[in-house]
Design an enzyme around this catalytic site. Structure first.
Site, short mmCIF file in Angstrom:
data_model
loop_
_atom_site.label_atom_id
_atom_site.label_comp_id
_atom_site.label_asym_id
_atom_site.label_seq_id
_atom_site.Cartn_x
_atom_site.Cartn_y
_atom_site.Cartn_z
N ARG A 157 26.75 -22.17 4.53
CA ARG A 157 25.44 -21.56 4.79
C ARG A 157 25.58 -20.05 5.04
O ARG A 157 24.75 -19.27 4.57
CB ARG A 157 24.75 -22.25 5.96
CG ARG A 157 23.35 -21.73 6.16
CD ARG A 157 22.52 -22.66 7.03
NE ARG A 157 21.29 -22.92 6.29
CZ ARG A 157 20.60 -24.03 6.30
NH1 ARG A 157 21.00 -25.05 7.00
NH2 ARG A 157 19.50 -24.16 5.59
N HIS A 196 15.91 -26.75 3.97
CA HIS A 196 15.35 -26.84 5.31
C HIS A 196 16.34 -26.18 6.26
O HIS A 196 17.52 -26.07 5.94
CB HIS A 196 15.16 -28.33 5.66
CG HIS A 196 14.36 -28.57 6.89
ND1 HIS A 196 14.92 -28.55 8.13
CD2 HIS A 196 13.04 -28.84 7.06
CE1 HIS A 196 13.99 -28.80 9.04
NE2 HIS A 196 12.83 -28.98 8.41
N TYR A 197 15.90 -25.77 7.44
CA TYR A 197 16.82 -25.12 8.37
C TYR A 197 17.84 -26.09 8.98
O TYR A 197 18.88 -25.68 9.47
CB TYR A 197 16.06 -24.39 9.48
CG TYR A 197 15.35 -25.30 10.47
CD1 TYR A 197 15.99 -25.79 11.60
CD2 TYR A 197 14.02 -25.68 10.25
CE1 TYR A 197 15.34 -26.62 12.49
CE2 TYR A 197 13.37 -26.51 11.14
CZ TYR A 197 14.02 -26.98 12.25
OH TYR A 197 13.38 -27.81 13.13
N ARG A 198 17.57 -27.37 8.91
CA ARG A 198 18.51 -28.36 9.45
C ARG A 198 19.65 -28.61 8.47
O ARG A 198 19.56 -28.27 7.30
CB ARG A 198 17.78 -29.67 9.75
CG ARG A 198 16.83 -29.53 10.90
CD ARG A 198 16.24 -30.84 11.29
NE ARG A 198 15.40 -30.68 12.48
CZ ARG A 198 14.36 -31.41 12.76
NH1 ARG A 198 14.00 -32.38 11.95
NH2 ARG A 198 13.67 -31.18 13.86
#
Length: 160
Positions: A113, A128-130
């Site tokens: 990431r 998604h941020y997860r």
């Protein structure tokens, strides 16, 4: 192909090292699973061109491994920049998963990431941020169920 908000995007990057301020992405691969981890589609596996100067930042172990598996040759012959690899990957993902619905899935994914944030920001924003990090599951299994972890580890070693 079915676009589904429950599909998961799995990603794996190879880099010249682990510091995004110094090192570069040299390969990106993705695949799509459904919510039950059934593989729906393999995405493109893209070697990303890096010049000899960038490749010189690899440590000897990385250099040996990527020379042996042919990745160094694929990198030197690649016509893909980080930007072109990003576009091709997003084009594939759009066929399976709407933007901002899938967590980023993979092994030690926080490192991937960081590299995406720096070198492929549009792709990083697609997720998604997860995240679902397989290394977290391995670490918890090691601590909570070491017998099962060791049994699975032996199976993995035998397969390879």
């Amino acid at each position: 192909m079915n676009t589904d908000i429950k599909n998961l995007i799995w990603i794996d990057l190879e880099m010249t090292g682990l510091n995004p301020n110094i090192h570069k992405i040299i390969e990106i691969a993705t695949l799509i699973t459904d919510k039950n981890l059934k593989i729906l589609s393999y995405g493109p596996v893209i070697a990303i061109y890096q010049n000899n100067h960038q490749l010189s930042f690899m440590d000897p172990w990385n250099n040996k491994m990527h020379t042996k598996n042919g990745l160094i040759t694929r990198i030197k012959n690649s016509l893909y920049t980080e930007h072109l690899a990003e576009i091709k990957t997003i084009t594939f993902l759009k066929k399976w998963v709407p933007k901002n619905t899938s967590p980023m899935c993979g092994n030690s994914i926080s490192t991937d990431r960081q590299f995406l944030f720096k070198y492929m920001p549009t792709l990083e924003k697609y997720f998604h941020y997860r995240q679902i990090d397989v290394s977290t599951i391995k670490e918890l299994a090691l601590r909570w169920k070491p017998k099962i972890y060791n049994k699975l580890k032996k199976k993995t070693l035998i397969k390879h």
